[in-house]
Design a protein around this motif. Structure first.
Motif, PDB file in Angstrom:
ATOM      1  N   PHE A 154       0.816  -1.210   0.000  1.00  0.00           N
ATOM      2  CA  PHE A 154       0.000   0.000   0.000  1.00  0.00           C
ATOM      3  C   PHE A 154       0.856   1.269   0.000  1.00  0.00           C
ATOM      4  CE2 PHE A 154      -3.286  -2.947   1.666  1.00  0.00           C
ATOM      5  CZ  PHE A 154      -4.332  -2.607   0.805  1.00  0.00           C
ATOM      6  N   ARG A 158       0.221   5.487   1.538  1.00  0.00           N
ATOM      7  CA  ARG A 158       1.015   5.615   2.765  1.00  0.00           C
ATOM      8  C   ARG A 158       1.640   7.001   2.825  1.00  0.00           C
ATOM      9  NH1 ARG A 158       6.579   2.102   3.710  1.00  0.00           N
ATOM     10  NH2 ARG A 158       6.765   2.392   5.963  1.00  0.00           N
ATOM     11  N   CYS A 162       5.382   8.023   7.197  1.00  0.00           N
ATOM     12  CA  CYS A 162       4.984   6.792   7.881  1.00  0.00           C
ATOM     13  C   CYS A 162       6.222   6.043   8.380  1.00  0.00           C
ATOM     14  CB  CYS A 162       4.182   5.902   6.933  1.00  0.00           C
ATOM     15  SG  CYS A 162       3.628   4.341   7.654  1.00  0.00           S
ATOM     16  N   GLN A 200      -3.410   6.029   5.904  1.00  0.00           N
ATOM     17  CA  GLN A 200      -3.931   5.071   4.937  1.00  0.00           C
ATOM     18  C   GLN A 200      -5.437   5.232   4.725  1.00  0.00           C
ATOM     19  OE1 GLN A 200      -2.972   0.989   5.847  1.00  0.00           O
ATOM     20  NE2 GLN A 200      -3.797   0.217   3.919  1.00  0.00           N
TER      21      GLN A 200
END
Length: 255
Positions: A154, A158, A162, A200
């Motif tokens: 993903f 993101r 992160c 997300q």
């Protein structure tokens, strides 16, 4: 030292997020200050998820260690007394084993995102929803959401800041529904996974809003996912419509 789990509800608007910050109000800081009124501190609590500024919770879970064996009900009542007037409420308290951890013992997290569909500004729900003025196609958004289900990289969805070790996550549910809200029609996104990357859910919703508005097709969501490139993501929606709804554990400590 006995350990206690706490189920916590809060409005995120007045806070810079869950995590304690030196010069800014935080939910963690408010609860730790309330604990210090009950037993001399400092207190450090841990939570199942660190919500961002403006993000709310219906069922955040945290744990604290106390010096004495409090009755769980009395501890919740005392905390709620000292939390006033902050928009934070301790819904339940339960004593747990000393190796139980609000974050690391969790096996599932569920988020709710609310979009209010109306042209007029939000009044009663101000700060609690993302107001979108135009019509949204729920079926198209669900078709796009279905592209994201399962185990994927993903990276596209993101945040660049992160700190997760891997962008690979398994998304168990992303359900889109239209409901009749108090202030008008709403679109609700129900999102469930063991854990999430930073931003997300907000990246999902912002992207799917573009599908609902007709600017993207559902296949565009699949292509964005497969690109594994943050630049391929749609807009990141504001945090004010996002709620940490529930945290799941192998055994519910509050049952």
């Amino acid at each position: 030292m006995p350990r206690f789990a706490m189920k916590v509800e809060y409005q995120g608007a007045p806070f810079a997020g869950w995590q304690r910050q030196k010069d800014l109000p935080s939910v963690q800081g408010a609860i730790e200050a309330a604990l210090a009124k009950l037993e001399p501190g400092p207190h450090t609590i841990a939570a199942a998820g660190r919500t961002d500024a403006g993000v709310h919770a219906l069922g955040q879970v945290a744990h604290c260690d106390m010096n004495k064996g409090w009755d769980p009900f009395r501890l919740s009542e005392a905390l709620n007394h000292h939390l006033k007037p902050a928009p934070v409420a301790v819904l339940a308290v339960a004593q747990v084993d000393n190796d139980w951890h609000a974050r690391f013992s969790a096996i599932e997290r569920q988020y709710l995102f609310r979009i209010l569909q109306r042209r007029a500004p939000a009044t009663h729900d101000k700060g609690q929803v993302w107001r979108v003025r135009h019509a949204l196609d729920v079926d198209a958004m669900q078709a796009g959401a279905d592209m994201l289900l399962g185990k994927h990289d993903f990276t596209t969805f993101r945040s660049s800041i992160c700190q997760a070790a891997s962008p690979v996550k398994t998304l168990d549910e992303l359900r889109v529904e239209r409901v009749d809200g108090f202030s008008g029609p709403e679109i609700h996104f129900h999102v469930r996974a063991r854990s999430f990357l930073h931003n997300q859910v907000r990246s999902f919703v912002g992207t799917l809003e573009r599908v609902g508005a007709g600017a993207w097709s559902p296949d565009d969501v699949r292509e964005a996912l497969e690109a594994c490139d943050r630049a391929a993501c749609g807009p990141v929606c504001p945090g004010e419509g996002l709620y940490l709804a529930r945290v799941g554990y192998p055994a519910d400590p509050f049952a």
